[in-house]
Scaffold this motif. Structure first.
Motif, mmCIF file in Angstrom:
data_model
loop_
_atom_site.group_PDB
_atom_site.id
_atom_site.type_symbol
_atom_site.label_atom_id
_atom_site.label_comp_id
_atom_site.label_asym_id
_atom_site.label_seq_id
_atom_site.Cartn_x
_atom_site.Cartn_y
_atom_site.Cartn_z
ATOM 1 N N LYS A 114 0.219 -1.278 0.112
ATOM 2 C CA LYS A 114 0.184 -0.237 -0.263
ATOM 3 C C LYS A 114 1.305 1.480 0.125
ATOM 4 C CE LYS A 114 -4.066 1.620 1.975
ATOM 5 N NZ LYS A 114 -5.287 0.837 2.674
ATOM 6 N N LYS A 115 1.794 1.265 1.249
ATOM 7 C CA LYS A 115 3.063 1.995 0.300
ATOM 8 C C LYS A 115 3.426 2.747 -1.290
ATOM 9 C CE LYS A 115 4.807 2.068 5.636
ATOM 10 N NZ LYS A 115 5.543 1.117 5.879
ATOM 11 N N ARG A 116 3.554 1.591 -1.565
ATOM 12 C CA ARG A 116 3.598 1.588 -2.749
ATOM 13 C C ARG A 116 2.855 1.784 -4.107
ATOM 14 N NH1 ARG A 116 4.908 -3.051 -4.482
ATOM 15 N NH2 ARG A 116 5.045 -4.354 -2.318
ATOM 16 N N GLY A 117 1.778 2.409 -3.457
ATOM 17 C CA GLY A 117 0.379 2.659 -4.636
ATOM 18 C C GLY A 117 -0.113 0.598 -4.942
ATOM 19 N N LYS A 118 -0.377 -0.072 -4.460
ATOM 20 C CA LYS A 118 -0.290 -0.736 -4.608
ATOM 21 C C LYS A 118 -1.365 -2.126 -4.291
ATOM 22 C CE LYS A 118 1.577 -1.229 -8.712
ATOM 23 N NZ LYS A 118 3.315 -1.388 -9.029
ATOM 24 N N LEU A 119 -2.193 -2.858 -4.585
ATOM 25 C CA LEU A 119 -3.443 -2.843 -3.586
ATOM 26 C C LEU A 119 -2.918 -4.851 -4.025
ATOM 27 C CD1 LEU A 119 -6.499 -1.849 -6.115
ATOM 28 C CD2 LEU A 119 -5.504 -1.062 -3.759
ATOM 29 N N ARG A 120 -2.375 -5.066 -2.327
ATOM 30 C CA ARG A 120 -2.139 -6.407 -2.574
ATOM 31 C C ARG A 120 -2.693 -7.659 -2.481
ATOM 32 N NH1 ARG A 120 4.097 -8.305 -2.571
ATOM 33 N NH2 ARG A 120 4.455 -10.341 -1.580
ATOM 34 N N GLY A 121 -3.216 -8.652 -2.832
ATOM 35 C CA GLY A 121 -4.210 -10.004 -2.116
ATOM 36 C C GLY A 121 -4.120 -11.187 -2.074
ATOM 37 N N ILE A 122 -4.940 -11.374 -1.391
ATOM 38 C CA ILE A 122 -4.435 -13.517 -1.701
ATOM 39 C C ILE A 122 -5.537 -14.097 -1.763
ATOM 40 C CG2 ILE A 122 -4.535 -13.637 0.780
ATOM 41 C CD1 ILE A 122 -2.333 -14.981 1.270
ATOM 42 N N LEU B 24 -8.918 -5.947 -3.936
ATOM 43 C CA LEU B 24 -10.079 -4.931 -4.226
ATOM 44 C C LEU B 24 -10.872 -4.798 -2.686
ATOM 45 C CD1 LEU B 24 -10.824 -5.630 -7.950
ATOM 46 C CD2 LEU B 24 -9.620 -3.491 -6.804
ATOM 47 N N LYS B 25 -11.027 -5.068 -1.904
ATOM 48 C CA LYS B 25 -11.943 -5.460 -1.352
ATOM 49 C C LYS B 25 -11.732 -4.322 -0.370
ATOM 50 C CE LYS B 25 -8.875 -5.780 3.093
ATOM 51 N NZ LYS B 25 -8.647 -6.918 4.165
ATOM 52 N N ASP B 26 -11.228 -3.277 -0.326
ATOM 53 C CA ASP B 26 -11.459 -1.617 -0.094
ATOM 54 C C ASP B 26 -12.962 -0.800 -0.948
ATOM 55 O OD1 ASP B 26 -10.225 -1.489 1.683
ATOM 56 O OD2 ASP B 26 -8.593 -0.224 1.478
ATOM 57 N N TYR B 27 -12.986 -1.547 -1.720
ATOM 58 C CA TYR B 27 -13.595 -1.289 -3.513
ATOM 59 C C TYR B 27 -14.640 -1.525 -2.911
ATOM 60 C CZ TYR B 27 -9.524 0.729 -5.169
ATOM 61 O OH TYR B 27 -8.296 1.714 -4.834
ATOM 62 N N GLY B 28 -15.166 -3.637 -2.489
ATOM 63 C CA GLY B 28 -16.309 -2.814 -2.237
ATOM 64 C C GLY B 28 -17.326 -4.206 -3.496
ATOM 65 N N VAL B 29 -15.553 -4.949 -3.607
ATOM 66 C CA VAL B 29 -16.086 -6.248 -4.639
ATOM 67 C C VAL B 29 -16.573 -7.488 -4.541
ATOM 68 C CG1 VAL B 29 -14.517 -7.343 -6.801
ATOM 69 C CG2 VAL B 29 -14.235 -5.260 -6.300
ATOM 70 N N ARG B 30 -17.367 -7.745 -4.923
ATOM 71 C CA ARG B 30 -18.005 -8.733 -3.970
ATOM 72 C C ARG B 30 -17.607 -9.716 -5.581
ATOM 73 N NH1 ARG B 30 -22.810 -12.038 -5.218
ATOM 74 N NH2 ARG B 30 -23.770 -12.741 -2.610
ATOM 75 N N HIS B 31 -17.467 -9.738 -6.696
ATOM 76 C CA HIS B 31 -17.076 -10.528 -7.469
ATOM 77 C C HIS B 31 -16.922 -9.876 -8.751
ATOM 78 C CE1 HIS B 31 -16.610 -14.781 -10.315
ATOM 79 N NE2 HIS B 31 -18.183 -13.850 -10.735
ATOM 80 N N LEU B 32 -15.838 -11.006 -9.542
ATOM 81 C CA LEU B 32 -15.743 -10.495 -10.802
ATOM 82 C C LEU B 32 -15.197 -11.931 -11.454
ATOM 83 C CD1 LEU B 32 -12.867 -10.106 -11.371
ATOM 84 C CD2 LEU B 32 -12.777 -8.208 -10.074
ATOM 85 N N ASP B 33 -15.916 -11.841 -13.015
ATOM 86 C CA ASP B 33 -16.117 -12.790 -13.658
ATOM 87 C C ASP B 33 -14.401 -13.145 -14.383
ATOM 88 O OD1 ASP B 33 -18.225 -13.867 -14.083
ATOM 89 O OD2 ASP B 33 -19.058 -12.496 -14.487
ATOM 90 N N MET B 34 -13.541 -14.233 -14.714
ATOM 91 C CA MET B 34 -12.421 -14.526 -15.526
ATOM 92 C C MET B 34 -12.849 -13.720 -16.421
ATOM 93 S SD MET B 34 -11.749 -17.896 -13.836
ATOM 94 C CE MET B 34 -12.469 -18.938 -14.287
ATOM 95 N N PRO B 35 -11.852 -13.496 -17.484
ATOM 96 C CA PRO B 35 -10.273 -13.164 -17.026
ATOM 97 C C PRO B 35 -10.449 -11.674 -16.154
ATOM 98 C CG PRO B 35 -10.546 -12.612 -19.774
ATOM 99 C CD PRO B 35 -11.875 -13.312 -19.060
#
Ligand SMILES: Cc1cc2nc3c(=O)[nH]c(=O)nc-3n(C[C@H](O)[C@H](O)[C@H](O)COP(=O)(O)OP(=O)(O)OC[C@H]3O[C@@H](n4cnc5c(N)ncnc54)[C@H](O)[C@@H]3O)c2cc1C
Lengths: 264, 798
Positions: free
Chosen positions: B450-458, B762-773
């Protein structure tokens, strides 16, 4: 591929003669665009004229200008010490074109003559305010590109070399098409003593263009912040399955800032 | 001596050939007098063929013959058969429309063969094809699932109402509805499994040959299963008996499922070779591959889970639309039913499951099994749904999984959807994966990013799959029109070297190495004295080929059985030679010993005696040492495990960068750890491709927009992070090797792990689901549309 006659003239004059005399003749440089087009039978030249024996390769520095022979390959541009030192943006740009195989065949002249709207070099030529030298005249960058796949070249006219003024600073940032790896948005920025030029490739339906609003802001203040507020309208930009015109418009802002940050 | 038996990472012996350009691929084979076929394909998604004028093309230089649909009708050729029959909920059979090898009257997808030009050179054939005059009348086309099932949609086949191939269900609808009616909470998710184009490195090739003296046909083809092709093509399309038809699948450069099926081109060149009495070769160019190789996936589903207060899964209810394309490819109907819906229990104890699948015809290339085949679709659906449940209940996503896992002591475990899992230990693969991925340290890495401006997810995915296909009687009862046993012949030569004939086929998997290791292990024959032969119906017994990660668990088991027979016979010979009782003979390390004595004979002594039977029990024993075994598996095998993806999203562009990927899989007994690692790596690369890049896109009129590498994004090496691959194995309990198969786990387990990580990022953006790709363009527009944000999240205060 259709059958065609193959010629490899030993002099520029001979090459021009063949190409001018025959509307169905095509020049062959690195073949990285032309050969795939021929393989798909999208073009049917009667004669293919190989430019490789005309001595059009080489990179020289003289005064404030770097001159690059039209047949100089991307790999040679990417690794040339003078270009790396004096126009690092161009060396970097060449290193991002295609893959190793493409870079060891494809040439700067071929790419500029082709003027693919997603190609990289058009942005360098335009941002650097370079000059195209042909068998018969010189053409300023600003006059050379005339919309996608269209240039000021006449039938049979051969690019012999490209003159590029050495800027104080330069950088190229490329947002790649994830599939083809051509530019969805490519930004070349060049800072000269008398102002900044910034050209954008990949984004517009008309091919490469200069972003004059950004140039003005950057000429006053060469920093990413100077262009942070500039919004590029989506009208006239390309939209396809990889990127909408709105996304491209947005990327122009982001990628330009990154190019400036890298150059500054 | 270097250890080269089971468990050794022996270098792949086939690689010397492949890496030095010495492979013998179908296109490398040329026959004297060979002609070349060019296939003129439809550029229309759906149209009637009004006329085809072949006069100019037939008269063009080098042209020998032009064939059109009418010619195959006149010749009485059969349609391309489908190898699996599904029944509708009402008991009636699925719709099975005719699939002619050359279009007759109508074209139904871009790429449908319309005419075949056969000429002295490929160039002649292509030139002549441009002189074909074909007139069409366009018909309304349906290009995707949602359009195809709309009332009033154009019909791909006359008489197939609503484009429904079948309407099938598993589970009891009234029971599941009861569970949902009384559930504490229901979590619902709509999701799409994106359509993929397989893109094997070697395009398909078929070379038909006809021997005028013997009247025999030979087909050289890029196939994963030459016997299946011989059966389908010989019996159903060309009506050639087996003894007159040989099918050879030499070195094959990747298949991923797409080379299982019997394709029109195979029948065309074989038939044409007989008609013209000259060999006929067809080689796909890459553009042709995009529009003629069977595609993969393409599901639209709604999934609902009923849960109790603690988050226990009570019932799963699913409806799925599955795209079949324009015609039924060989195993297409099985993919969204018995390879998909039966896997919906996953690794969880969900007691009640109901799934309704409607298979749908569209004006697109046929869709069939592609690496994982149905199980990636099931795993993706389930593992996405579980993450959404965690999100909506606030239960930790790892905890939620643990709580619902089938316990290690519950095996054999009968799922509510037909399968019985024999073994597994999901807690262990999870535990090791969490450790290998440093799951606990993630939040610190997120903060740093986040300090680098990146959204990291696992993201995590815990999965099981069913492979090692398959028990013949079981699949027969489910609609398979084939048996799925495997066969091996072990030929011990007079001096003790061994040739193995296997009914499986290697198209990159390294069987020549792995299978030799089995022989080293069981017979003690040195590695370099073992040869593996596959891919030729004239050499090998009737085998079923390679797909569904079956080669080792099924084909390898057949080898073990055949080697048991060799040993049993060898003991009899040894007993005779050493004048001992058969019961007293022991075999170990290539040597037969009389128990408790120092009398012994090597396998070579025995094989020599078998082929030079001077002193031999000829009255009761045949000469020779050459044994064949057929092995029909007792059950599917059930590899499983845990995959964890870690990535970063650039909020300014939406672009995802994979950072780490951790796989801990349970593949049963490992024969060659290096090859297993490679298989998992390849599968994960394909899974990352599906999750982040690959999309086969048709426009609404049925034109293929992603018809070349300019527009279809294949994952490249630098898209794939370093992969941490490990195994934590439990043994398969029902085959002699204990092996479960590893060919598809990577592609099955990984896509939901990646998408779960993207959603997490993307959790801070309220995303519940997105389709691939999850392309940059898609994530950027999601970020733009998010109510909670402007363009970028607040950077951490410096
Ligand atoms: C896989 C792949 C990836 C690529 N990725 C990129 C990329 O990321 N960015 C990018 O910019 N490009 C990319 N390219 C294109 C590549 O840079 C080509 O090399 C370039 O576009 C054409 O140069 P060439 O020398 O190969 O020309 P050719 O293909 O030989 O010729 C192209 C055209 O220019 C004409 N021509 C050539 N030389 C001259 C001359 N001296 N005077 C007049 N006319 C001439 C020819 O007649 C022809 O019409 C890629 C190509 C491939 C195959």
């Amino acid at each position: 591929m259709y059958d065609f006659a193959y010629q490899k003239p030993g002099s520029l004059a001979d090459a021009v003669k063949v190409l001018s005399g025959d509307m169905e003749a095509k020049a062959l440089a690195g073949g990285q665009t032309l050969i795939p087009v021929l393989k798909q039978r999208l073009n049917k030249p009667a004669t293919v004229v190989d430019l490789s024996a005309l001595g059009l390769t080489g990179i020289t520095v003289s005064g404030g200008v770097i001159t690059i022979g039209a047949m100089t390959r991307h790999a040679d541009i990417a690794s040339n010490a003078d270009i790396k030192a004096k126009i690092p943006g161009l060396a970097h740009q060449a290193s991002l074109i295609g893959d190793e195989a493409v870079r060891h065949r494809g040439t700067m002249g071929g790419s500029l003559a082709n003027n693919d709207p997603a190609a990289c070099y058009p942005s360098a030529l335009l941002a650097l305010g370079g000059t195209i030298k042909t068998d018969r005249r010189t053409i300023a960058a600003d006059d050379f590109f005339q919309g996608m796949f269209t240039t000021a070249l006449e039938q049979g006219e051969i690019i012999t070399s490209i003159d590029l003024p050495i800027p104080e600073k330069s950088a190229y940032e490329k947002f790649r098409n994830p599939a083809s790896r051509y530019a969805i948005v490519g930004v070349f920025v060049a800072k000269f003593a008398n102002g900044v030029r910034l050209a954008i490739t990949g984004a517009s339906q008309d091919g490469v263009f200069r972003h004059t609003e950004m140039e003005k802001a950057l000429s006053a203040n060469f920093s990413p912040d100077a262009i942070a507020g500039i919004v590029t309208p989506a009208d006239g930009l390309n939209g396809d399955i990889h990127a909408s015109s709105e996304y491209r418009a947005h990327l122009i802002g982001v990628i330009s800032k990154r190019a400036v940050a890298k150059a500054a | 001596m270097v250890f080269q038996g089971i468990g050794a990472s022996v270098r792949r012996k086939e690689d010397v050939r492949f890496l030095s350009g010495k492979g013998n691929y179908t296109d490398d084979i040329n026959r004297p007098g060979q002609l070349y076929a060019y296939i003129q394909r439809s550029d229309r998604p759906h149209a009637t063929i009004d006329s085809i004028d072949i006069a100019a093309a037939s008269a063009a230089p080098g042209v020998v013959k032009v064939f059109v649909g009418a010619d195959i009708v006149e010749a009485g050729l059969g349609g391309i058969p489908c190898g699996w029959q599904i029944h509708n909920q009402d008991g009636s059979p699925m719709a099975e429309p005719m699939h002619p090898v050359i279009a007759v009257g109508k074209v139904r997808h871009v790429g449908d063969p319309v005419a075949v030009v056969i000429a002295e050179t490929r160039q002649d054939a292509k030139n002549a094809a441009e002189l074909l005059e074909i007139t069409y009348t366009d018909l309304p086309a349906v290009a995707n699932l949602t359009d195809a099932v709309k009332p009033g949609a154009g019909e791909v086949h006359d008489g197939v109402a609503g484009n429904i191939c079948y309407d099938w269900a598993i589970g009891d609808k009234s029971v599941i509805d009861g569970v949902f009616a009384s559930a504490h909470k229901v979590v619902k998710l709509d999701l799409i499994n994106n359509r993929l184009i397989p893109n094997a490195m070697e395009p398909r090739v078929a070379l038909g040959d006809f021997d005028t003296s013997s009247g025999d046909w030979t087909l050289y083809t890029t196939s994963q299963n030459p016997h299946v092709i011989r059966l389908l093509m010989g019996a159903f399309v060309l009506h050639i008996p087996e003894n007159k038809l040989r099918v050879v699948a030499p070195d094959v450069g990747g298949g991923f499922g797409s080379k299982i099926y019997h394709y029109a081109e195979e029948a065309i060149v074989t038939w044409a070779a007989g008609k013209l009495r000259r060999p006929v070769k067809w080689t796909a160019d890459r553009s042709e591959s995009f529009m003629s190789d069977a595609h993969g996936r393409d599901h639209v589903s709604t999934a609902e889970m009923a849960i109790d207060k603690e988050g226990h899964f009570l019932g799963l209810r699913i409806t799925t639309l599955a795209n079949m394309g324009a015609y039924l490819s060989t195993f297409a109907p099985a993919v969204p039913t018995y390879l998909y819906a039966t896997l919906l229990a996953g690794v969880y104890k969900t007691p009640v499951i109901y799934c309704n699948v409607k298979a749908v015809f569209t004006n697109t290339v046929p869709v069939d099994a592609y690496r994982g085949a149905g199980r990636p679709e099931a795993t993706y659906l389930l593992e996405r749904l579980v993450d959404v449940i965690a999100m909506e209940t606030g239960i930790d996503k790892v905890e939620l999984r643990r709580k619902n896992f089938i316990g290690v002591d519950a095996f054999p475990y009968q799922t509510p959807v037909a399968l019985q899992y024999d073994s597994g230990d999901y807690q262990t693969t999870l535990k090791v994966a969490l450790k290998n991925a440093d799951w606990d340290g993630f939040e610190a890495r997120r903060a740093e990013a986040k300090k680098r401006g990146k959204l990291r997810g696992i993201g995590i995915s815990t999965y099981v799959e069913a492979c090692g296909i398959a028990p013949s009687a079981v699949v027969g009862s489910l609609g398979a029109r084939a048996g799925l046993y495997e066969v091996a012949e072990i030929r011990v030569h007079p001096t003790g070297s061994v040739t193995v004939f296997t009914g499986t086929h290697s198209h990159g998997q390294g069987h020549e190495t792995t299978f030799a290791q089995l022989v080293v292990d069981q017979l003690g024959v040195p590695f370099d004295q073992i040869e593996i032969v596959h891919g030729d119906t004239a050499k090998i017994p009737f085998g079923m080929g390679t797909y569904g990660s079956r080669s080792l668990p099924v084909g390898g088991s057949a080898m073990v059985k055949a080697m048991d027979k060799v040993i049993a016979k060898g003991k009899k010979i040894a007993a005779h030679l050493m004048e001992a009782a058969v019961e007293d003979i022991e075999f170990k390390d290539n040597t037969f010993t009389v128990a408790g004595t120092d009398k012994s004979k090597t396998l070579t002594d025995i094989s020599l005696a078998a082929y030079v039977p001077h002193n031999y029990p000829i009255e009761e024993l045949e000469p020779g040492l050459d044994e064949t075994a057929f092995y029909d598996p007792k059950n599917f095998t059930f590899p499983g495990g845990c995959h964890i993806a870690e990535l970063e999203v650039d909020p300014e562009t939406g672009v995802v960068e994979m950072i780490n990927f951790t796989a801990v899989d349970d593949v049963g007994r490992v024969i060659n750890p290096m090859i297993v690692e490679g298989q998992v790596q390849g599968g994960v690369a394909q899974g990352i491709g599906q999750a982040l890049m690959e999309a086969c896109i048709y426009d609404s009129s049925g034109q293929l927009l992603s018809g070349s590498y300019m527009d279809y994004t294949m994952p490249r090496a630098n898209d794939i992070p370093n992969l941490s691959v490990a195994t934590e194995n439990t043994m398969c309990t029902h085959n002699p090797l204990g092996s479960k198969g590893c060919g598809e786990v990577g592609a099955i387990g990984s896509p939901p792990a990646v998408i779960n990580a993207v959603v997490d990022a993307l959790k801070d953006y309220g995303v519940r689901h997105l389709d691939m790709p999850a392309t940059g363009a898609k994530l950027w527009s999601i970020i733009q549309a998010a109510p909670s944000s402007g363009n970028a999240p607040a950077m951490a205060a410096e």
